[in-house]
Design an enzyme around this catalytic site. Structure first.
Site, PDB file in Angstrom:
ATOM      1  N   ASP A  13       0.897  -1.208   0.039  1.00  0.00           N
ATOM      2  CA  ASP A  13      -0.065  -0.042   0.060  1.00  0.00           C
ATOM      3  C   ASP A  13       0.783   1.444  -0.007  1.00  0.00           C
ATOM      4  OD1 ASP A  13      -1.952  -1.795   0.248  1.00  0.00           O
ATOM      5  OD2 ASP A  13      -2.401  -1.392   2.488  1.00  0.00           O
ATOM      6  N   LYS A  76      -6.956  -4.240  -2.954  1.00  0.00           N
ATOM      7  CA  LYS A  76      -7.607  -4.967  -1.876  1.00  0.00           C
ATOM      8  C   LYS A  76      -8.581  -3.955  -1.045  1.00  0.00           C
ATOM      9  CE  LYS A  76      -3.603  -4.538   1.207  1.00  0.00           C
ATOM     10  NZ  LYS A  76      -4.322  -3.488   2.547  1.00  0.00           N
ATOM     11  N   CYS A 109      -2.074  -1.981   8.085  1.00  0.00           N
ATOM     12  CA  CYS A 109      -1.844  -2.918   6.979  1.00  0.00           C
ATOM     13  C   CYS A 109      -0.788  -3.896   7.000  1.00  0.00           C
ATOM     14  CB  CYS A 109      -2.117  -2.275   5.719  1.00  0.00           C
ATOM     15  SG  CYS A 109      -3.697  -1.447   5.355  1.00  0.00           S
TER      16      CYS A 109
END
Length: 180
Positions: A13, A76, A109
């Site tokens: 990310d 995602k 994350c």
């Protein structure tokens, strides 16, 4: 010792404006670029994740250019990459149980991805200088939580030299150029 043949790199990310407001954003991007290029030197597969890219934006351009040479991002919606079926399929098909983990944010994350990988019998190697959070305290706490649960800690340079094992050959020379 880690080996390239048993390892996979997961980048989590590093996207949009959020990537720019991370603590030490410029050094983070530099370390991630070295890590990605090092993984490519060793032919280590790379799984590249993006959290809700339609809302958070794409991966930082300098990293996207490096990553798109060998792979495409996996979008995602869960904080953990493990909950994305495509990630599980890639990991299962690779049959590699050492995961080199980097990205943002360390305490959300990256942490949740690490937890799920550990729970599914992967060895997780955290690349501390290639991960960040908006606040230093959250990064430190996130790393500590992952270490408490069994992850191993490393940094970009240590990792790449561990994979290299020997100070000779063309790959070693390329590695030296990459880290200097």
């Amino acid at each position: 010792m880690l080996t390239a043949e048993q390892s996979v790199l997961i980048i989590v990310d590093v996207q949009g404006k959020l990537a720019q407001v991370m603590q030490q954003s410029a050094p983070l991007h530099q370390k991630l670029a070295i890590l990605i290029q090092g993984a490519q030197l060793f032919d280590i597969p790379i799984i590249w994740l993006e959290q809700l890219p339609d809302k958070l934006g794409p991966t930082s351009e300098e990293l996207s250019q490096l990553l798109s040479q060998t792979t495409q991002p996996i979008a995602k919606k869960h904080f953990s990459g493990w909950h994305c079926e495509e990630v599980k399929q890639q990991l299962n098909s690779l049959k590699r149980h050492n995961v080199i983990l980097a990205g943002i944010e360390t305490h959300v994350c990256v942490y949740q991805t690490c937890q799920d990988l550990l729970a599914n019998d992967y060895q997780v190697h955290l690349v501390a200088d290639a991960m960040s959070s908006r606040g230093t305290d959250n990064k430190v706490l996130g790393v500590q939580m992952m270490l408490n649960d069994g992850a191993k800690l490393t940094n970009v340079e240590s990792l790449l030299f561990e994979l290299q094992h020997v100070a000779q050959g063309d790959r070693f020379k390329a590695l030296l150029k990459l880290i200097k």
